[in-house]
Write a protein that holds these residues in place. Structure first.
Motif, short mmCIF file in Angstrom:
data_model
loop_
_atom_site.label_atom_id
_atom_site.label_comp_id
_atom_site.label_asym_id
_atom_site.label_seq_id
_atom_site.Cartn_x
_atom_site.Cartn_y
_atom_site.Cartn_z
N GLY A 1 -7.57 126.98 36.22
CA GLY A 1 -6.54 125.98 35.93
C GLY A 1 -7.14 124.67 35.44
O GLY A 1 -6.65 124.07 34.48
N ILE A 2 -8.22 124.23 36.09
CA ILE A 2 -8.89 122.99 35.67
C ILE A 2 -9.51 123.15 34.29
O ILE A 2 -9.39 122.27 33.43
N ASN A 3 -10.18 124.28 34.07
CA ASN A 3 -10.79 124.52 32.75
C ASN A 3 -9.73 124.56 31.65
O ASN A 3 -9.96 124.08 30.53
N ASP A 4 -8.56 125.13 31.95
CA ASP A 4 -7.47 125.16 30.97
C ASP A 4 -6.99 123.75 30.64
O ASP A 4 -6.72 123.42 29.48
N LYS A 5 -6.88 122.90 31.67
CA LYS A 5 -6.43 121.53 31.44
C LYS A 5 -7.44 120.74 30.61
O LYS A 5 -7.06 119.95 29.74
N VAL A 6 -8.72 120.96 30.88
CA VAL A 6 -9.76 120.30 30.08
C VAL A 6 -9.66 120.74 28.62
O VAL A 6 -9.76 119.93 27.70
N GLU A 7 -9.44 122.03 28.41
CA GLU A 7 -9.33 122.55 27.04
C GLU A 7 -8.08 122.00 26.35
O GLU A 7 -8.11 121.71 25.15
N GLN A 8 -6.99 121.85 27.10
CA GLN A 8 -5.77 121.27 26.52
C GLN A 8 -6.02 119.84 26.06
O GLN A 8 -5.56 119.43 24.99
N GLU A 9 -6.74 119.07 26.89
CA GLU A 9 -7.08 117.69 26.50
C GLU A 9 -7.95 117.69 25.25
O GLU A 9 -7.80 116.83 24.38
N THR B 1 -6.10 113.14 36.99
CA THR B 1 -6.41 113.46 35.60
C THR B 1 -7.74 114.21 35.56
O THR B 1 -8.59 114.01 36.43
N VAL B 2 -7.92 115.05 34.56
CA VAL B 2 -9.17 115.81 34.45
C VAL B 2 -10.07 115.27 33.35
O VAL B 2 -11.29 115.45 33.38
#
Length: 207
Positions: free
Chosen positions: A49-57, A134-135
Motif C-alpha cells: 500500500g505504501i509503495n503504491d502511494k509513493v508510485e501514485q505521487e 503523507t508518504v
C-alpha cells in the motif's frame, strides 16, 4: 507486615506471568507460528500500500521526495521480512522436531520464543504505518539559483509568444509536461531555462 505482604503478592504475580509466558512457547507453539504468518501477511499488504502511494505521487509530480520516516519504515520492513523468511525456513527444516509424539522441547521452546519476538517486531511496524499522514512530496526547485541564460538572449516576436504560451500551459491544472522540439542550436534549452526562471520569479510550483 502489610508492606511485605504486598511486595510478596506482587512478586508472586510477576513470577506467575513469567511462567505462563515461558510455558506458552512450548504449549502454544502452533498458535505462535500462525500469528507470525498472519502478521507477515498484513505487513506485506501495508508495504504494498505504501509503495503504491509513493508510485501514485511519482505519477502526479515530476520529481518527489519520499518522507524520511516512510523511507526508514520501508527499509525496516524489508529487513524484518527477510528475517521472518529465514526463521520460517528454519522452522520448515526442523518441522519433524515439533510434531512428533515426543517433540524436542528445547528446540520447540527456543523457536517459539524467536517466532514470538519476530511477531512483536512486525506488530510494531504495522502500528508505525498508521502514523504516516503523507508518504512523499513534490521535490522543490532551488529558489536561490537561476537557470543559465546567455547574456545576449532577448525574447522577440514568436519566441516571446512561445514563452508565455508555455508558462500559461504550465500554470494550468491539467498540464503535467510541455515538450520542446526542433533542430539543434535553435535555442530550445535557452527557452526552457527562460521559462523556468519566469516561473520561479512568480513562485509557481512545478508539480
Amino acid at each position: 507486615m502489610e508492606i511485605l505482604s504486598g511486595i510478596a503478592s506482587k512478586l508472586g504475580e510477576l513470577l506467575v506471568d513469567a511462567t505462563v509466558k515461558q510455558a506458552r512457547y512450548l504449549f502454544c507453539f502452533n498458535s505462535i507460528v500462525k500469528e507470525l504468518e498472519d502478521k507477515e501477511t498484513n505487513l506485506k499488504k501495508a508495504q504494498d500500500g505504501i509503495n503504491d502511494k509513493v508510485e501514485q505521487e511519482r505519477q502526479i509530480h515530476r520529481a518527489i521526495v519520499v518522507e524520511k520516516d516512510v523511507e526508514k519504515w520501508l527499509a525496516d520492513v524489508v529487513k524484518e521480512m527477510a528475517d521472518v523468511r529465514t526463521l520460517k525456513a528454519k522452522l520448515d527444516e526442523r518441522k519433524s522436531c515439533f510434531n512428533r509424539w515426543c517433540p524436542n522441547w528445547g528446540c520447540r521452546y527456543w523457536m517459539g520464543r524467536k517466532a514470538s519476538k519476530e511477531t512483536r517486531k512486525l506488530s510494531d511496524l504495522l502500528q508505525d504505518r498508521s502514523k504516516f499522514s503523507t508518504v512523499a512530496r513534490p521535490k522543490p526547485l532551488p529558489s536561490d539559483k537561476e537557470l543559465p541564460i546567455p547574456r545576449h538572449f532577448m525574447p522577440f516576436g514568436t519566441t516571446e509568444s512561445a514563452c508565455y504560451q508555455i508558462i500559461k500551459a504550465l500554470k494550468g491544472d491539467n498540464m503535467k509536461i510541455v515538450g520542446l522540439y526542433g533542430i539543434g542550436g535553435v535555442g530550445k534549452t535557452t527557452l526552457a531555462n527562460f521559462v523556468g526562471n519566469q516561473l520561479r520569479e512568480e513562485n509557481v510550483s512545478m508539480r
